[in-house]
Design an enzyme around this catalytic site. Sequence first.
Site, PDB file in Angstrom:
ATOM      1  N   ARG A  24      73.476  57.048  13.806  1.00 50.34           N
ATOM      2  CA  ARG A  24      75.166  55.639  14.132  1.00 50.34           C
ATOM      3  C   ARG A  24      75.291  56.751  13.401  1.00 50.34           C
ATOM      4  O   ARG A  24      76.597  57.609  14.139  1.00 50.34           O
ATOM      5  CB  ARG A  24      74.672  54.282  13.634  1.00 50.34           C
ATOM      6  CG  ARG A  24      75.861  54.440  13.717  1.00 50.34           C
ATOM      7  CD  ARG A  24      75.990  53.041  13.925  1.00 50.34           C
ATOM      8  NE  ARG A  24      75.513  51.586  12.764  1.00 50.34           N
ATOM      9  CZ  ARG A  24      75.815  51.948  12.241  1.00 50.34           C
ATOM     10  NH1 ARG A  24      76.419  52.811  11.309  1.00 50.34           N
ATOM     11  NH2 ARG A  24      74.900  51.273  11.011  1.00 50.34           N
TER      12      ARG A  24
ATOM     13  N   TYR B  62      92.733  54.783  36.135  1.00 48.69           N
ATOM     14  CA  TYR B  62      90.959  54.724  36.543  1.00 48.69           C
ATOM     15  C   TYR B  62      91.121  53.403  35.743  1.00 48.69           C
ATOM     16  O   TYR B  62      91.741  52.414  34.618  1.00 48.69           O
ATOM     17  CB  TYR B  62      90.502  55.518  34.938  1.00 48.69           C
ATOM     18  CG  TYR B  62      88.918  55.330  35.169  1.00 48.69           C
ATOM     19  CD1 TYR B  62      88.352  55.220  36.275  1.00 48.69           C
ATOM     20  CD2 TYR B  62      88.159  53.960  34.460  1.00 48.69           C
ATOM     21  CE1 TYR B  62      87.159  55.020  36.250  1.00 48.69           C
ATOM     22  CE2 TYR B  62      87.066  54.070  33.952  1.00 48.69           C
ATOM     23  CZ  TYR B  62      86.094  54.003  35.128  1.00 48.69           C
ATOM     24  OH  TYR B  62      84.674  53.638  34.900  1.00 48.69           O
TER      25      TYR B  62
ATOM     26  N   ASP C 126      93.540  61.581  29.520  1.00 48.05           N
ATOM     27  CA  ASP C 126      92.152  61.272  29.929  1.00 48.05           C
ATOM     28  C   ASP C 126      92.118  63.182  30.859  1.00 48.05           C
ATOM     29  O   ASP C 126      92.818  62.671  32.057  1.00 48.05           O
ATOM     30  CB  ASP C 126      92.275  60.364  30.949  1.00 48.05           C
ATOM     31  CG  ASP C 126      91.187  59.874  31.124  1.00 48.05           C
ATOM     32  OD1 ASP C 126      90.274  60.965  31.417  1.00 48.05           O
ATOM     33  OD2 ASP C 126      90.326  59.100  32.087  1.00 48.05           O
TER      34      ASP C 126
ATOM     35  N   LYS D  89      80.657  62.427  33.835  1.00 46.60           N
ATOM     36  CA  LYS D  89      80.540  62.967  35.183  1.00 46.60           C
ATOM     37  C   LYS D  89      80.773  64.472  35.363  1.00 46.60           C
ATOM     38  O   LYS D  89      79.238  64.994  35.130  1.00 46.60           O
ATOM     39  CB  LYS D  89      82.419  63.164  35.267  1.00 46.60           C
ATOM     40  CG  LYS D  89      83.374  61.486  35.072  1.00 46.60           C
ATOM     41  CD  LYS D  89      82.370  60.602  35.786  1.00 46.60           C
ATOM     42  CE  LYS D  89      82.596  58.999  35.834  1.00 46.60           C
ATOM     43  NZ  LYS D  89      83.763  58.506  35.558  1.00 46.60           N
TER      44      LYS D  89
HETATM   45  C1  LIG Z   1      84.498  57.133  34.763  1.00 51.48           C
HETATM   46  C2  LIG Z   1      86.177  58.021  33.676  1.00 51.48           C
HETATM   47  C3  LIG Z   1      86.221  56.683  32.967  1.00 51.48           C
HETATM   48  C4  LIG Z   1      85.006  55.554  32.416  1.00 51.48           C
HETATM   49  O1  LIG Z   1      83.985  56.539  32.232  1.00 51.48           O
HETATM   50  P1  LIG Z   1      82.514  55.949  31.786  1.00 51.48           P
HETATM   51  O2  LIG Z   1      81.750  57.423  31.201  1.00 51.48           O
HETATM   52  O3  LIG Z   1      82.200  55.618  33.249  1.00 51.48           O
HETATM   53  O4  LIG Z   1      82.662  54.984  30.647  1.00 51.48           O
HETATM   54  C5  LIG Z   1      87.170  56.859  32.138  1.00 51.48           C
HETATM   55  N1  LIG Z   1      88.322  58.557  33.019  1.00 51.48           N
HETATM   56  C6  LIG Z   1      88.523  58.402  34.228  1.00 51.48           C
HETATM   57  C7  LIG Z   1      89.241  59.224  34.119  1.00 51.48           C
HETATM   58  C8  LIG Z   1      86.798  58.221  34.367  1.00 51.48           C
HETATM   59  O5  LIG Z   1      86.457  58.848  35.585  1.00 51.48           O
END
Ligand SMILES: *Cc1c(COP(=O)(O)O)cnc(C)c1O
Length: 374
Positions: free
Chosen positions: A49, A101, A173, A198
Site C-alpha cells: 500500500r 467531468y 485535469d 483513458k
Molecule cells: C474519466 C475521467 C475522470 C475520472 O476518472 P476514473 O478513472 O473514471 O475514475 C476524471 N476526469 C476526466 C476528464 C475523465 O475523463
Amino acid sequence: MKPKFETLAIKSTENTFSDVNPVSIPIYLSSTYKRNANGTYNNDFVYSRNDNPNRQVIEKSIAKLENGRYAFAFSSGMSAVSAILQSLKTGDHVILPDDIYFTIKKLFNEVLKPWGLSYSQVDMTDLQALENAIKPNTAMIWVETPSNPQLKLSDIKAVSKLAHKNNALCVVDNTWLTPVFQNPLNFGADIVIHSTTKYFGGHSDVLGGAVVLDDEKIASKIKSIQQLNGAVPAPFDCWLIGRGIQTLHLRVSKQSENAFKLAKYLEKHPKVKQVNYPGLKSHPQHNLAINQQDNGFGAMLSILIDGTKEEAFKISTKLAYFTTATSLGGVESLVEHRQSVEGPDSLTPNNLLRISVGIEHIEDLIADWEQALN
Ligand SMILES: *Cc1c(COP(=O)(O)O)cnc(C)c1O
C-alpha cells in the site's frame, strides 16, 4: 528438519530469483516485503500500500512525462481527484468549470459538501467571470481544458496567474490531452491530474489515476493521503498502465490525426449543427489551442446534431465502428449520448454526441458516419 507438506507448500513457492534480468518488468504481486537482518528493506519496499516496484515505475515515468517533480498513482481518476480535494480543509471553496467531468460535481454534492467544502461553477473561458467568482476562502481553481463534453478551453497561464494572485492553487485535469499534447505545469499550473484509465491505459481494460506536481509540501500531503486512504492501484494495474505508456505517443498521434479528419468531415455535414474540436478554425478558442497545445489537438470531439434528443441518440446506435459506451481514450472508437448518461442535473445539450476517436482506418470511420447520418 524436513518441513511438512503445508510448510513446504509455502516455502517452495517463495521468490528466489534475485539475479534474473527480465527486459519487461515483472508484476510484483507481493503485498509485503522481507526485512533484512539489520532492519533495513531492499529499495525501501516494506508494504505494497505504501509503495511497490510496479507503482514506482509508473509514478517516475508519469512525473517525467508531465515535467513534474512528483507523481502519485491511484486506483482510479476519481481517487486522484479525491486525494487533491482531501488536501483542503473544512471551509475552503473551490471554483469548478461550468462544463466539467460530471462525477466531480457529484463528488462535491454527495461527499465533500457535508465535510464543509463548497464550490461554484463558472464559465472559465471568461476570465472576468472567473475573477468575480473568487472568494476570500477560495483555495483552488479547477481547470479542464478541453472541458468535458463541450471542449471549451481555458487559458492555463492566465488562470494560474489569477489563482496565485489570490493565494489559490490551479489544478488542471489533463486526462483528455495527455502530456503528448499539453503540459499544464509548464504554463504555471500547480497540480496536474489524470484518469490514466483513458489514454495512458489506452485499451479500455484498466482503471487508474495520477497526480503530478512540483511543490514538496503539497507532495508530502498527497503522499500521506495516498498511503493512508489506500486507494492505490494494484501492481497488475500499474503494469498495464506502464505498458500503455510505452505506446501512448503512437496511439494518441494516430487518434488525433483521425479525430481532426473526422471533425472536418462532420463540420460539412448538413445533419450536424456544430462540431466542438479545438483544431477547427471555427472553434472560438482555436488560437489558444495553437499556443497551449503541441503535436495536435487531441482525439476527443463532440457534435450537436441538427435534430432532437431522440434523433441524436438514434444516430449513435446506427454507427457500426463506434461502440455506444461511456469512457474514452482506448484504441477503439466510442460514441456517447452524454446528457442521458449524466442524468437530470446535466448542463449538456440533449442533441450532443461525444466521440472518442480510435486508431481504426479513417476512411472506415468517415464512411460509418456517412451511413449513420443519411
Ligand atoms: C474519466 C475521467 C475522470 C475520472 O476518472 P476514473 O478513472 O473514471 O475514475 C476524471 N476526469 C476526466 C476528464 C475523465 O475523463
